[in-house]
Design an enzyme around this catalytic site. Structure first.
Site, PDB file in Angstrom:
ATOM      1  N   GLU A 125       3.144   6.963  -8.597  1.00  0.00           N
ATOM      2  CA  GLU A 125       2.009   6.698  -9.497  1.00  0.00           C
ATOM      3  C   GLU A 125       2.060   7.634 -10.704  1.00  0.00           C
ATOM      4  O   GLU A 125       1.796   7.232 -11.839  1.00  0.00           O
ATOM      5  CB  GLU A 125       0.689   6.876  -8.746  1.00  0.00           C
ATOM      6  CG  GLU A 125       0.499   5.850  -7.638  1.00  0.00           C
ATOM      7  CD  GLU A 125      -0.823   6.026  -6.905  1.00  0.00           C
ATOM      8  OE1 GLU A 125      -1.007   7.074  -6.255  1.00  0.00           O
ATOM      9  OE2 GLU A 125      -1.676   5.128  -7.002  1.00  0.00           O
ATOM     10  N   GLU A 145       1.893   4.075   1.586  1.00  0.00           N
ATOM     11  CA  GLU A 145       0.457   4.129   1.901  1.00  0.00           C
ATOM     12  C   GLU A 145       0.114   3.298   3.136  1.00  0.00           C
ATOM     13  O   GLU A 145      -0.706   3.702   3.964  1.00  0.00           O
ATOM     14  CB  GLU A 145      -0.368   3.630   0.698  1.00  0.00           C
ATOM     15  CG  GLU A 145      -0.546   4.649  -0.416  1.00  0.00           C
ATOM     16  CD  GLU A 145       0.644   4.784  -1.369  1.00  0.00           C
ATOM     17  OE1 GLU A 145       1.686   4.167  -1.097  1.00  0.00           O
ATOM     18  OE2 GLU A 145       0.516   5.498  -2.369  1.00  0.00           O
TER      19      GLU A 145
END
Ligand code: 1HE
Length: 272
Positions: A125, A145
């Site tokens: 990210e 995740e």
């Protein structure tokens, strides 16, 4: 509801090493994540240190290189922060990341990231905020995740999705698959793949090229292209025409174009 704190008091690791190192050489500032023992896991303190470092860059800086110490760019979110985090704190946590990532993507100067080893979760990210991504052969990219029972929270569902599409992001998150450096280049996650240890030199070469551009052109490229990409066509074309007119009206643009016409400026070179 307690807002996440990202202040000076949090900008060092428990061993008092700065979490982000800064080295300014002329027009280029290199910011280096400095938590290799934890694979540069991004704690709120590191987010705060990044925010502070970026906010205090001297005006002379025209390009930022974002690098990381050790064998990994970043193992993503510091998972040690999750167990005690309430839902409300989680929202503020994400917004603390968004603030800094916004500064990187839409700040004053372009950002080049140098990626090696793990570029996963929040690390990806963060890398997605950069304008240019240079990956060393060792780099691998993942969004674990799903396996941790959490979700993207550092803007990845927007930024990584814009880079490689929601279908690939969905599959990465569901299956935990990783892309190696060559695959990442092919799908558009990165712009360059270089040998191990060669990332910083490549980034420095690119930084000098970018720093040599007219500042208004760099600003227009960084700030308006993402905006135009989100606009309907008629708005996008209007935005483009306005920024084109402003950019080419700068005295520096006039001088650069005149220099070319007078055969005083370099021609376009093929990239090697
Ligand atoms: C960490 C973290 C971390 C390492 N948070 N402490 N990210 C992940 O799910 C990736 C988790 N990390 C790993 O899978 C591995 O650490 C690596 C593949 C990246 C590297 O493996 P390795 O063998 O080189 O290192 P290691 O032995 O696993 O880790 C070294 C130390 O770093 C160890 O601590 P130590 O005290 O035992 O030495 C690890 O616990 C620690 N460490 N990664 C905390 N991530 C805004 S939302 C974003 C959501 C996400 O980012 S989800 C993805 C989270």
């Amino acid at each position: 509801m307690q807002e996440a704190q990202t202040t000076l008091a949090h900008d060092t690791a428990p061993d008092h090493q700065p979490l982000v190192l800064q080295d300014v050489q002329g027009a280029v500032a290199t910011l280096t994540l400095n938590r290799p023992s934890k694979r540069n896991a991004i704690s709120l303190a590191m987010v705060g240190a990044l925010e502070q470092t970026i906010g205090q860059l001297p005006d002379s800086v025209k390009v930022v290189i974002l690098a990381a110490r050790g064998e990994n760019f970043s193992a993503g979110l510091d998972l040690a922060e999750i167990p005690d985090m309430s839902a409300a704190e989680g929202v503020h946590h994400s917004h603390a990341w968004y603030r800094v990532f916004e500064q990187l993507q839409f700040g004053r100067v372009p950002v080049i990231s140098v990626l090696q080893g793990a570029v996963v979760g929040g690390g990806l990210e963060l890398a997605a905020c950069a304008h240019v991504r240079v990956a060393e052969e060792s780099a691998y990219f993942g969004l674990p995740e799903g396996t941790r029972g959490i979700f993207l929270g550092g803007g990845g569902s927007v930024r990584v999705t814009k880079l490689i599409g929601f279908s690939r992001v969905t599959e990465m998150m569901l299956t935990g698959r990783t892309y190696n450096a060559h695959e990442a280049f092919q799908i558009g996650l990165t712009h360059y793949t270089v040998a191990a240890g060669a990332g910083l030199a490549k980034a420095q070469e690119l930084a000098l090229r970018i720093a040599g551009n007219a500042p208004m052109s760099n600003y227009a490229i960084m700030r308006t292209l993402p905006l135009i990409a989100e606009q309907p066509m008629s708005h996008g074309l209007m935005t483009e025409s306005l920024i084109a007119a402003i950019t080419q009206s700068e005295p520096e643009a006039k001088e650069r174009v005149q220099a070319f016409l007078a055969k005083r400026a370099a021609k376009v070179q093929r990239s090697s």
